[in-house]
Design an enzyme around this catalytic site. Structure first.
Site, short mmCIF file in Angstrom:
data_model
loop_
_atom_site.label_atom_id
_atom_site.label_comp_id
_atom_site.label_asym_id
_atom_site.label_seq_id
_atom_site.Cartn_x
_atom_site.Cartn_y
_atom_site.Cartn_z
N TYR A 159 9.76 3.56 18.90
CA TYR A 159 10.36 4.71 19.30
C TYR A 159 11.98 4.24 20.27
CZ TYR A 159 12.80 9.05 21.01
OH TYR A 159 13.62 9.34 21.33
N HIS A 212 7.17 9.52 24.34
CA HIS A 212 7.41 10.20 23.17
C HIS A 212 5.82 10.12 22.50
CE1 HIS A 212 9.20 10.96 18.90
NE2 HIS A 212 10.01 10.78 19.70
O1 KDG Z 1 13.90 14.85 15.76
C1 KDG Z 1 13.44 14.41 16.47
C2 KDG Z 1 13.65 14.13 17.78
O2 KDG Z 1 14.79 15.29 18.20
C3 KDG Z 1 13.78 13.00 19.00
O3 KDG Z 1 12.64 11.99 18.12
C4 KDG Z 1 14.82 12.98 20.19
O4 KDG Z 1 13.39 12.30 21.09
C5 KDG Z 1 13.74 12.54 21.66
C6 KDG Z 1 14.98 12.44 22.34
O5 KDG Z 1 14.40 12.45 23.55
O6 KDG Z 1 16.41 12.56 21.54
MG MG Z 2 12.40 12.84 23.08
#
Ligand code: KDG
Ligand code: MG
Length: 402
Positions: A159, A212
Site C-alpha cells: 500500500y 492501512h
Molecule cells: O479509497 C481508498 C483510499 O482513499 C485510501 O486507500 C487512501 O489510506 C488512504 C489514505 O490515507 O489516504
Molecule cells: Mg489511510
C-alpha cells in the site's frame, strides 16, 4: 429559498467522481461530493433514485432539518452509501448558504481558529533511499509534515507505493488487483525506514505512516513500540476499525500516537474510540461521514476527549470534499492536520477551486460558499470508467485486509 433542481454528475478526469449540484429558485447553486471509491454508482443511484425526488421544493436554508429528514427518513441508518449521499446534500446546502450570506463557509462555522491548515504530503518509494529523496522533495516544496511509505523487501507491492509519485492512485481495472502481504516482513522492516528518516531529517519534521488496517492489536502494539524512538506524528489505521475495543490493547503498550477514521461513517462508529481516549486523531471525511454537519458533530465530541482532527484527503475525495474539509479545518478548535494529495490537472480543470497551498499550509477560498464548482462541459468529456481498489492475500493465499 427553494431547491428547484438536483443533478448527479459522474465524471472520470483520471479517476471517478460523483458530484451533486443543487440549484435554487434564487439562481444560487451549490455542490457536494458523493464519491465512494470503487462503489461510485451505488451512491449515484441512491441519490438519483431516492434522494433527488425528495429535495425538489425543500427550503435550501434548512440544513439540519434536511440532514435529519434524510437520515431518519431512510429508516436504514448509517453505512458508507447512505452517509455519502447525505453528505453530498449537506455540503451543497452549506455552499448555498454561504453564497446567500456572501460569506465563505468557515465564517458561518464560527470564523478562523488558525492562520492556515497544516497539511501532510506523501513520500513513497520502492527503497528507503527513494523514500528519503521524495521526503526531501516535499520538504523543499515547503511541507512541514510528510507521510512515508516504502516497498517492503520480499513483497512485490504494498500500500502507498507507486511509480506516479505525486498522484498515488490505487483504484484501477475492471477487477481488483491482487497483492501479497507478510506481516512479519513488514514489522521487521518499518523501523529501519524511520531510523534512517529521523537521522536524515532531524527531530522536527512531522513524520506519519499509514499501516492501512493490516495488523492485529498486539502486532500494532509491537509496531508502535518499535517506532517510539523516531516519535512519529501518528501511525494510521493500525488495525481494522470495526472493533473499537481492540484499540485499548494498542494504547496500553505504546505512546506512538494513533489515527483512525477514513472508513468510519458516523459518530456512533467512533464514539467508543473517542470517549475511551483510545486514539489521538479522528480522520473521517466530509464525504463519507455525513457532510459538514455530521463531521462537525464528530469533531466536537473529539474536542471533549483530547482527540484532534486529521481528515482523510486522498485523491478519491474530490476538490469539492477538500474545499469543504478546509472550511472545517480552519474553524474547529481541535484541528490536528489535513491530508493533501494533489489532484491531476484534468481533475483541477473539472473542479475549478480557490483553495491554494503555500509554505506547508492550505488556505480555504475566500469566495462566498465553499469556493469550488464543477465545470459540467469539462466533466462531460470524461465518462465513467469502472475501477476497483486492490485486494490483499497472505503468502498462503488467505484473504487479508487491504
Ligand atoms: O479509497 C481508498 C483510499 O482513499 C485510501 O486507500 C487512501 O489510506 C488512504 C489514505 O490515507 O489516504
Ligand atoms: Mg489511510
Amino acid at each position: 429559498m427553494k431547491i428547484t433542481e438536483a443533478k448527479v454528475i459522474v465524471t472520470c478526469p483520471g479517476r471517478n467522481f460523483v458530484t451533486l449540484k443543487l440549484t435554487t429558485d434564487e439562481g444560487i447553486t451549490g455542490v457536494g461530493d458523493a464519491t465512494l471509491n470503487g462503489r461510485e454508482l451505488a451512491v449515484e443511484s441512491y441519490l438519483r433514485e431516492h434522494v433527488v425526488p425528495l429535495l425538489i421544493g425543500r427550503d435550501a436554508h434548512r440544513i439540519e432539518d434536511t440532514w435529519q429528514y434524510l437520515f431518519q427518513g431512510a429508516y436504514w441508518r448509517r453505512g458508507p452509501v447512505t452517509m455519502s449521499a447525505i453528505a453530498a446534500v449537506d455540503t451543497a446546502l452549506w455552499d448555498i448558504k454561504g453564497k446567500a450570506a456572501g460569506l465563505p463557509v468557515y465564517q458561518l462555522l464560527g470564523g478562523r481558529s488558525r492562520d492556515g491548515v497544516t497539511v501532510y504530503g506523501h513520500a513513497n518509494g520502492e527503497t528507503v533511499d527513494e523514500v528519503l529523496t521524495e521526503t526531501a522533495r516535499f520538504v523543499d516544496l515547503g511541507y512541514r509534515a510528510v507521510r512515508l511509505q516504502c516497498g517492503v523487501p520480499g513483497l512485490a507491492s504494498t500500500y502507498g507505493v507507486s511509480a506516479d509519485k505525486m498522484f498515488y492512485e490505487p483504484a484501477k481495472g475492471s477487477a481488483p488487483e491482487e497483492n501479497v502481504w507478510s506481516t512479519e516482513k513488514y514489522l521487521n522492516f518499518v523501523p529501519r525506514l524511520f531510523a534512517r528518516a529521523r537521522e536524515e531529517f532531524g527531530p522536527e519534521l512531522a513524520m506519519l505512516h499509514d499501516v492501512h488496517h493490516r495488523l492485529t492489536p498486539v502486532e500494532a502494539a509491537r509496531l508502535g513500540r518499535s517506532l517510539e524512538p523516531y516519535h512519529l506524528f501518528w501511525m494510521e489505521d493500525p488495525v481494522p476499525a470495526d472493533l473499537q475495543e481492540g484499540f485499548r490493547l494498542i494504547r496500553e503498550h505504546t505512546t506512538t500516537p494513533i489515527a483512525v477514521g477514513e472508513v468510519i461513517n458516523s459518530i456512533w462508529d467512533c464514539a467508543d474510540l473517542i470517549r475511551g481516549q483510545l486514539i489521538d486523531f479522528i480522520r473521517c471525511t466530509v464525504v463519507h461521514a455525513g457532510g459538514i454537519t455530521h463531521l462537525r458533530r464528530i469533531f466536537d465530541l473529539a474536542a471533549l476527549h483530547h482527540v484532534r482532527s486529521g481528515s482523510h484527503g486522498a485523491t478519491d475525495l474530490s476538490p469539492v470534499c477538500l474545499s469543504a474539509a478546509l472550511h472545517l479545518d480552519v474553524s474547529i478548535p481541535n484541528f490536528g492536520i489535513q491530508e493533501y494529495m494533489r489532484h491531476t490537472e484534468a481533475t483541477d480543470e473539472v473542479f475549478p477551486h480557490g483553495y491554494h497551498f503555500a509554505e506547508g499550509y492550505l488556505q480555504p477560498s475566500e469566495e462566498p460558499g465553499l469556493g469550488v464548482d464543477i465545470d459540467e462541459a469539462a466533466a462531460a468529456r470524461y465518462p465513467y470508467q469502472p475501477a476497483y481498489l486492490p485486494v490483499n492475500r497472505l503468502e498462503d493465499g488467505t484473504m487479508h485486509p487491504w
